[in-house]
Scaffold this motif. Structure first.
Motif, PDB file in Angstrom:
ATOM      1  N   LYS A   1      23.192  36.600  36.332  1.00 53.90           N
ATOM      2  CA  LYS A   1      24.563  36.342  37.081  1.00 53.90           C
ATOM      3  C   LYS A   1      24.572  37.005  38.463  1.00 53.90           C
ATOM      4  O   LYS A   1      25.412  36.258  39.454  1.00 53.90           O
ATOM      5  N   GLU A   2      23.974  38.059  38.781  1.00 58.97           N
ATOM      6  CA  GLU A   2      23.959  38.850  40.018  1.00 58.97           C
ATOM      7  C   GLU A   2      23.494  37.790  41.275  1.00 58.97           C
ATOM      8  O   GLU A   2      23.917  37.967  42.326  1.00 58.97           O
TER       9      GLU A   2
ATOM     10  N   ILE B   1      34.082  34.940  34.971  1.00 58.65           N
ATOM     11  CA  ILE B   1      35.261  35.937  34.756  1.00 58.65           C
ATOM     12  C   ILE B   1      34.748  37.342  34.027  1.00 58.65           C
ATOM     13  O   ILE B   1      35.700  38.386  34.435  1.00 58.65           O
ATOM     14  N   ARG B   2      34.065  37.382  33.192  1.00 58.38           N
ATOM     15  CA  ARG B   2      33.479  38.512  32.548  1.00 58.38           C
ATOM     16  C   ARG B   2      34.568  39.319  31.886  1.00 58.38           C
ATOM     17  O   ARG B   2      34.828  40.610  32.579  1.00 58.38           O
TER      18      ARG B   2
ATOM     19  N   ALA C   1      29.766  41.131  37.260  1.00 58.36           N
ATOM     20  CA  ALA C   1      31.366  40.664  37.470  1.00 58.36           C
ATOM     21  C   ALA C   1      31.364  40.680  39.023  1.00 58.36           C
ATOM     22  O   ALA C   1      32.207  39.443  39.457  1.00 58.36           O
ATOM     23  N   THR C   2      31.043  41.463  39.799  1.00 53.05           N
ATOM     24  CA  THR C   2      31.430  41.451  41.379  1.00 53.05           C
ATOM     25  C   THR C   2      30.926  40.153  41.850  1.00 53.05           C
ATOM     26  O   THR C   2      31.320  39.233  42.343  1.00 53.05           O
ATOM     27  N   ALA C   3      29.638  39.486  41.277  1.00 55.44           N
ATOM     28  CA  ALA C   3      28.859  38.482  41.565  1.00 55.44           C
ATOM     29  C   ALA C   3      30.012  37.437  41.230  1.00 55.44           C
ATOM     30  O   ALA C   3      29.948  36.059  41.980  1.00 55.44           O
ATOM     31  N   GLY C   4      30.468  37.210  39.897  1.00 56.57           N
ATOM     32  CA  GLY C   4      31.525  36.302  39.647  1.00 56.57           C
ATOM     33  C   GLY C   4      32.390  35.907  40.589  1.00 56.57           C
ATOM     34  O   GLY C   4      32.778  34.977  40.938  1.00 56.57           O
TER      35      GLY C   4
ATOM     36  N   LYS D   1      32.407  33.640  22.277  1.00 55.07           N
ATOM     37  CA  LYS D   1      31.872  34.403  23.272  1.00 55.07           C
ATOM     38  C   LYS D   1      32.819  35.308  24.094  1.00 55.07           C
ATOM     39  O   LYS D   1      32.304  35.788  24.956  1.00 55.07           O
ATOM     40  N   GLY D   2      34.120  35.444  23.411  1.00 49.60           N
ATOM     41  CA  GLY D   2      34.794  36.461  24.164  1.00 49.60           C
ATOM     42  C   GLY D   2      35.551  35.768  25.636  1.00 49.60           C
ATOM     43  O   GLY D   2      35.407  34.492  25.674  1.00 49.60           O
ATOM     44  N   TRP D   3      36.114  36.546  26.325  1.00 51.76           N
ATOM     45  CA  TRP D   3      36.932  36.041  27.476  1.00 51.76           C
ATOM     46  C   TRP D   3      35.922  35.770  28.603  1.00 51.76           C
ATOM     47  O   TRP D   3      35.401  36.970  28.882  1.00 51.76           O
TER      48      TRP D   3
END
Ligand code: SAM
Length: 217
Positions: free
Chosen positions: A138-139, A164-165, A178-181, A205-207
């Motif tokens: 994701k980064e 969104i992580r 998450a920052t990359a999101g 898979k969660g939020w």
């Protein structure tokens, strides 16, 4: 009250049902020790429907794992279509190739092994992709998004998973993924040739959240 996991089970039973090739792909991936981080069945079907409804014939995926999402996408492109999928791990790629072959889709899929930032330049100059699905480390998503823009045409779709992580994208102390999101969402908003939205997702898979963008020109 039902949980998001209960609802996911209900949706899978009702809208997807028994799918031996996909079940076998997940079982073989588990048996080979791959992490359980494939898209969920409803998300896989969403990818399939996006590809099918947009008439996509050439699809690029970044992040193959065991080929679960690849199988959904390869089904959508039809017999004359092609999915190119990029995977860093040779072990993951081998499991994916076996799963894709078992699903009868080997002719439609090319798995390219290596770090995507090293293999993406080799795709420049080919026929543009109609749909790009970003689902690797994701980064690097902002960088993959820039590559996706180079490799598509007006009307192509770009889909980015996990932006969104669990809401961590808005934390000042967020981890790199998450920052990359957040950086990806802001890049989607800033690019004049993209029109995008993000759907927050819940379920097994969660939020998290899935970005969908169309290349406008
Ligand atoms: N799209 C798959 C699915 O839904 O079935 C899941 C992909 S999984 C979330 C991410 C995959 O990206 C892993 O198999 C991982 O090895 C791969 N990956 C990680 N870093 C990568 C990189 N730099 N280049 C290419 N693939 C990478």
């Amino acid at each position: 009250m039902a949980s998001p996991e209960d609802v996911d089970r209900y949706l899978i039973e009702t809208l997807i049902g028994d799918d031996p090739a996909l079940t076998a792909a997940l079982a073989a991936s588990d048996a080979a020790g791959l992490p359980s981080i494939a898209v969920s069945p409803p998300q896989g079907k969403l990818l399939y429907l996006l590809a099918r409804s947009s008439g996509a014939r050439r699809v690029l995926e970044v992040g193959t794992l065991g080929g679960y999402s690849t199988i959904w996408l390869a089904r959508a492109v039809g017999e004359a279509g092609r999915v190119v999928t990029l995977e860093y791990s040779r072990d993951h790629a081998e499991v994916a190739l076996a799963n894709i072959d078992r699903a009868g889709l080997g002719e439609r899929v090319e798995v390219i092994v290596g770090a995507a930032l090293d293999t993406l330049p080799g795709l420049v100059g080919g026929t543009p992709f109609d749909l790009v699905f970003l689902d690797a480390d994701k980064e690097n998503n902002p960088e993959y998004l820039r590559w996706a823009l180079r490799l598509t045409r007006p009307g192509s779709l770009i889909v980015v998973d996990n932006v969104i992580r669990r809401g961590r994208l808005l934390d000042d102390q967020a981890d790199a993924a998450a920052t990359a999101g957040r950086a990806t969402i802001e890049l989607l908003a800033a690019q004049p040739q993209l029109d995008a939205t993000v759907l927050q997702t819940v379920g097994a898979k969660g939020w998290d959240g899935l970005a969908v963008a169309v290349v406008t020109d």
